[in-house]
Design a protein around this motif. Structure first.
Motif, PDB file in Angstrom:
ATOM      1  N   HIS A   1       4.487  -1.915   8.656  1.00  0.00           N
ATOM      2  CA  HIS A   1       4.454  -0.498   8.296  1.00  0.00           C
ATOM      3  C   HIS A   1       5.861  -0.033   7.938  1.00  0.00           C
TER       4      HIS A   1
ATOM      5  N   VAL B   1       0.856  -1.194   0.000  1.00  0.00           N
ATOM      6  CA  VAL B   1       0.000   0.000   0.000  1.00  0.00           C
ATOM      7  C   VAL B   1       0.888   1.239   0.000  1.00  0.00           C
ATOM      8  N   ARG B   2       0.824   2.015  -1.063  1.00  0.00           N
ATOM      9  CA  ARG B   2       1.627   3.231  -1.202  1.00  0.00           C
ATOM     10  C   ARG B   2       0.899   4.396  -0.563  1.00  0.00           C
ATOM     11  N   LEU B   3       1.546   5.059   0.393  1.00  0.00           N
ATOM     12  CA  LEU B   3       0.962   6.205   1.074  1.00  0.00           C
ATOM     13  C   LEU B   3       1.733   7.493   0.826  1.00  0.00           C
ATOM     14  N   ASP B   4       2.864   7.391   0.128  1.00  0.00           N
ATOM     15  CA  ASP B   4       3.739   8.537  -0.086  1.00  0.00           C
ATOM     16  C   ASP B   4       4.586   8.235  -1.315  1.00  0.00           C
ATOM     17  N   ASP B   5       4.990   9.288  -2.032  1.00  0.00           N
ATOM     18  CA  ASP B   5       5.824   9.099  -3.220  1.00  0.00           C
ATOM     19  C   ASP B   5       7.124   8.363  -2.894  1.00  0.00           C
TER      20      ASP B   5
ATOM     21  N   ASP C   1       8.081   9.573   8.778  1.00  0.00           N
ATOM     22  CA  ASP C   1       6.815   9.613   8.050  1.00  0.00           C
ATOM     23  C   ASP C   1       6.418   8.208   7.607  1.00  0.00           C
ATOM     24  N   LEU C   2       5.133   7.868   7.786  1.00  0.00           N
ATOM     25  CA  LEU C   2       4.605   6.610   7.275  1.00  0.00           C
ATOM     26  C   LEU C   2       4.440   6.736   5.771  1.00  0.00           C
ATOM     27  N   ILE C   3       5.157   5.888   5.011  1.00  0.00           N
ATOM     28  CA  ILE C   3       5.115   6.014   3.549  1.00  0.00           C
ATOM     29  C   ILE C   3       4.463   4.820   2.866  1.00  0.00           C
ATOM     30  N   GLY C   4       4.262   3.723   3.586  1.00  0.00           N
ATOM     31  CA  GLY C   4       3.621   2.582   2.961  1.00  0.00           C
ATOM     32  C   GLY C   4       3.455   1.433   3.928  1.00  0.00           C
ATOM     33  N   LYS C   5       2.744   0.400   3.461  1.00  0.00           N
ATOM     34  CA  LYS C   5       2.512  -0.795   4.262  1.00  0.00           C
ATOM     35  C   LYS C   5       2.565  -2.035   3.376  1.00  0.00           C
TER      36      LYS C   5
ATOM     37  N   ASP D   1      -0.928   3.482  13.563  1.00  0.00           N
ATOM     38  CA  ASP D   1      -2.322   3.815  13.254  1.00  0.00           C
ATOM     39  C   ASP D   1      -3.218   2.585  13.195  1.00  0.00           C
TER      40      ASP D   1
END
Length: 312
Positions: free
Chosen positions: A254, A15-19, A261-265, A230
């Motif tokens: 995570h 899961v991508r949450l950040d570039d 910074d959380l960037i993905g999972k 989270d």
């Protein structure tokens, strides 16, 4: 990994949450290389033997997976409710035995050496997770999970005044408290250059990871909250060569950038307790989660420590 054997698989869900998570992925499937444990924990990879060892805490045993055959067998029965494991610079197994309230080293001949079981004349709580630094010092957390009842250890009264993070010098036997203000210290990992150490505090609300600078004399400075969870609580930690922190949580693993910074999972169908990198390139990611152990080949590499060469 062998490709001529039938292994249960699930779809890999990155899961991508950040570039900054771009390019971080791996195999299309995650292999479940074992199931049937009560609580899988403490994975550690042995490069010379190409095998993984991990703990099945409530069953008080340790299991072993052979990469060359895919076979799983019992590594050690009556493990003292072993939890976290690592290897030292000589390739020896270092284990946190919750039930026996001690940290041990398994010698090359199979004998067991007790490295620490008391502090200030009183029994440890129940050592939980452990890492080794390039200088050979052993760092471990000591919450009371193993003495809270009979499921993951042996019920007993806590005799230490707190829940500490310890540094052990195995050459002298000196055991030092390096952090004393945790609620439930748990997983820990060094940055690739070992100038920082990250420690999870599982029972804080929210569960979080704190970051400390490691000073030249082995003491710690700082300790600010570096990342928060989270979904559920943090447990084990690992760091890759780019300094990203990979943290076990209830929905998977995570990934945090070096700045926190959380960037993905990477999502996993069971709550994750711990993880380890293995293989010649340290790009096999092993995940202990609930009853199972999962594995996939990834596009990043685990940090290499303890280092095999002395730093100048």
């Amino acid at each position: 990994m062998p490709i001529d054997r039938a292994v249960p698989t699930i779809e890999a869900q990155f899961v991508r949450l950040d570039d900054r998570f771009d390019g971080i992925d791996g195999d299309f499937v995650v292999e479940r290389i074992h199931t049937g444990a009560r609580k899988s924990e403490g994975p550690v990879w042995f490069p010379a033997g190409r095998y993984l060892v991990w703990s099945d805490i409530p069953n008080s045993r340790m299991l072993r997976w052979d990469e060359t055959t895919g076979a799983v067998g019992v590594f050690r029965e009556d493990s003292g409710y072993a939890n976290g494991n690592t290897i030292d610079r000589q390739g020896r197994l270092i284990t946190c035995e919750q039930g026996n309230r001690r940290v041990t080293r398994t010698e090359h001949d199979g004998s067991i050496t007790v490295l620490a079981d008391t502090f200030d004349g009183r029994p440890l709580n129940s050592p939980n997770d452990v890492v080794v630094r390039h200088d050979g010092t052993i760092w471990f957390t000591d919450p009371p999970y193993g003495i809270a009842g009979g499921y993951e250890g042996n019920a007993a009264e806590q005799e230490q005044d707190g829940q500490y993070v310890f540094r052990l010098d195995p050459s002298t036997g000196d055991l030092t408290v390096v952090a004393d203000d945790f609620t439930r210290p748990n997983g820990l990992a060094f940055s690739p250059d070992e100038q920082r150490i990250y420690v999870a505090d599982t029972r804080q609300n929210p569960s979080h990871i704190r970051a400390f600078d490691v000073l030249a004399d082995g003491t710690l400075d700082g300790g600010a909250i570096h990342a928060t969870c989270d979904h559920g609580r943090f447990d084990g930690l690992r760091v890759d060569t780019e300094g990203r922190i990979w943290a076990a949580a209830w929905d998977g693993v995570h990934c945090f950038a070096p700045d926190g910074d959380l960037i993905g999972k990477l999502l996993v169908p069971e709550p994750v307790a711990n993880l380890a990198f293995g293989g010649p390139k340290r790009n096999l990611l092993f995940i202990t989660a609930g009853r199972s152990v999962y594995c996939l080949r990834v596009t990043f590499n685990g940090a290499l420590y303890p280092l095999t060469a002395v730093r100048e």
